[in-house]
Design an enzyme around this catalytic site. Sequence first.
Site, short mmCIF file in Angstrom:
data_model
loop_
_atom_site.label_atom_id
_atom_site.label_comp_id
_atom_site.label_asym_id
_atom_site.label_seq_id
_atom_site.Cartn_x
_atom_site.Cartn_y
_atom_site.Cartn_z
N ASP A 1 -4.86 1.04 -8.78
CA ASP A 1 -4.32 1.35 -7.47
C ASP A 1 -3.94 2.83 -7.48
OD1 ASP A 1 -3.10 1.23 -5.04
OD2 ASP A 1 -1.59 -0.24 -5.57
N GLU B 1 -9.27 -3.36 -17.14
CA GLU B 1 -8.16 -3.51 -16.18
C GLU B 1 -8.59 -4.39 -15.01
OE1 GLU B 1 -5.20 -3.42 -15.42
OE2 GLU B 1 -4.18 -1.51 -15.78
P1 IMP Z 1 -1.43 1.27 -10.50
O1 IMP Z 1 -0.51 1.75 -11.59
O2 IMP Z 1 -0.84 1.62 -9.15
O3 IMP Z 1 -2.82 1.76 -10.66
O4 IMP Z 1 -1.40 -0.30 -10.50
C1 IMP Z 1 -2.01 -1.06 -11.46
C2 IMP Z 1 -1.42 -2.43 -11.57
O5 IMP Z 1 -0.69 -2.84 -10.41
C3 IMP Z 1 -2.50 -3.45 -11.72
O6 IMP Z 1 -2.85 -3.61 -13.07
C4 IMP Z 1 -1.89 -4.68 -11.11
O7 IMP Z 1 -1.11 -5.35 -12.08
C5 IMP Z 1 -0.99 -4.17 -10.05
N1 IMP Z 1 -1.66 -4.16 -8.73
C6 IMP Z 1 -2.04 -3.08 -8.02
N2 IMP Z 1 -2.61 -3.43 -6.85
C7 IMP Z 1 -2.61 -4.78 -6.83
C8 IMP Z 1 -3.11 -5.75 -5.90
O8 IMP Z 1 -3.66 -5.45 -4.83
N3 IMP Z 1 -2.92 -7.05 -6.25
C9 IMP Z 1 -2.32 -7.43 -7.40
N4 IMP Z 1 -1.87 -6.56 -8.29
C10 IMP Z 1 -2.01 -5.24 -8.02
MG MG Z 2 -2.50 -4.77 -14.60
#
Ligand code: IMP
Ligand code: MG
Length: 484
Positions: A396, A392
């Site tokens: 986040d 990945e």
């Molecule tokens: P999560 O589901 O919140 O863990 O987010 C994961 C996905 O969100 C990542 O694979 C990215 O595609 C996008 N993402 C989360 N934070 C960022 C960031 O700071 N910059 C760019 N994409 C992000």
């Molecule tokens: Mg992603």
Amino acid sequence: MKSRQSGYYKAVRRVSSLISTTDKELHEILDGIIRSTARAMTASASLLLLDSEQKNLIHVSSWGLPKSFILKGIIDPKQSLKEVVTGETVIISNVTIDERVQYPETVNKSGIRSVIAVPIFIDERPVGSIRVYTKEVYDFTNQDINFVSTIANLTSVAIDNHMLRDMTVQVRKEFKKEENLSLLSHARTATFAHPSEKEFSQILDFYNIEWVYEPSSFPVSWENDRITEMFTPDFYLPELDLYIELTTLKQSLVTIKNRKVRLLQRLYPDINITLLYKKDYDRLLQRFGYGPLAESRGHGISRVLYSSAEIQNRVNELAAQISADYSGKNPILIGVLRGVFCFMADLMRQITIPIGVDFMTISRFSSESISKINVIKDISLPVEGKPVILVEDIIDTGLTLNYITRHIRGKGVTELVVCALFDKKAKRIIEIPLKYRGFEIPDEFIVGYGLDFLEEYRNLPFVGVLGRNEKSTEKRPGKRKSPK
Ligand code: IMP
Ligand code: MG
């Protein structure tokens, strides 16, 4: 008794016509069923459904029950009346002297004396139950029992109809196979106290995460034996056994909530609770171009977080570790497009053992069309019986990864570990173990090296922090639109 009989007849007639309506949401139909049942029996009634893990029974609808009773906690079907476990009707003529009651004190205080509980089946599987409660000690007659059973049958028809209304035969098969009815998401009535709660529920819906709004209240302070303060977390996520408390931007409230959450954690150490700030889910929405912060597009890069060389060095280290750990194991690297393509390309070229590489794509959140997370392009390599390393770009909240790891586990892999280049640890909602981590980064939105903001910046060779004018974007009232 005669009058009751005609009341039952009327109730059944009303419920059957409710079920055949096509313009009502499922929760409205279920509310109607419970209300009719309670009235016909001159009693209180409730509908409970199992979450998809079959671990908890959740109050989906109720009539005539005090709030304290509904909020008495998540009901464990194995401890409560066991109708949902055994598939049999349970009758308790006097709750005060019956040990089958999970919360005898609350039940006693609510003035309930007798209970009948009838299971609801879908495809021969118990999925919940209808319970009717009387205020006096009462011996349920055969007629009463038949009535509640009929209502339970009609309820399962209502649920089945609704859930399968738009499904083709094929989808229905798949649906059953996954054994994930996720009834709750269709059936509950949630009246949100705040629009951001609704927004958050939509995000959870997108990620297929079951939720219950304000599921239970916890006493947090007492004077002598009297409870003087209760705390009701906003959400409970049954599959994750996690409570979530959302906060607003009002600093005074945030402080109070923080104190309550700390109290809760101290008093109930077994409870998992996450405090989520308004800006956290605003940013969650912003990522997809929605919400109050979305217009902050175009501010450019405020600073470089990692140079191209720093990234390269760290990627090489990760590749060396993977090569050592997986020697002789032929792992498959799976990347989730598109943010990961730079990282994957560099990582795999530094790995010195035989590997397979594949990619998948998932749908994105959109607050306009009510969508669900799903796999748009699945992997093509067979992974059954093989170790998989999920690669990945950034983690986040963990919501995406939670979905993807489940999806890949479902393919019968022998091992599944996660390798993420960036870890925004502060923002985690769902904890997912990371075997390989490139960098732990601060709570900021980063772009470059494949990562985008609304499809911009992917081609930067370094990783930078997206500049944002915090003052003008986070204060809503009187905010000027940023020029296009
Ligand atoms: P999560 O589901 O919140 O863990 O987010 C994961 C996905 O969100 C990542 O694979 C990215 O595609 C996008 N993402 C989360 N934070 C960022 C960031 O700071 N910059 C760019 N994409 C992000
Ligand atoms: Mg992603």
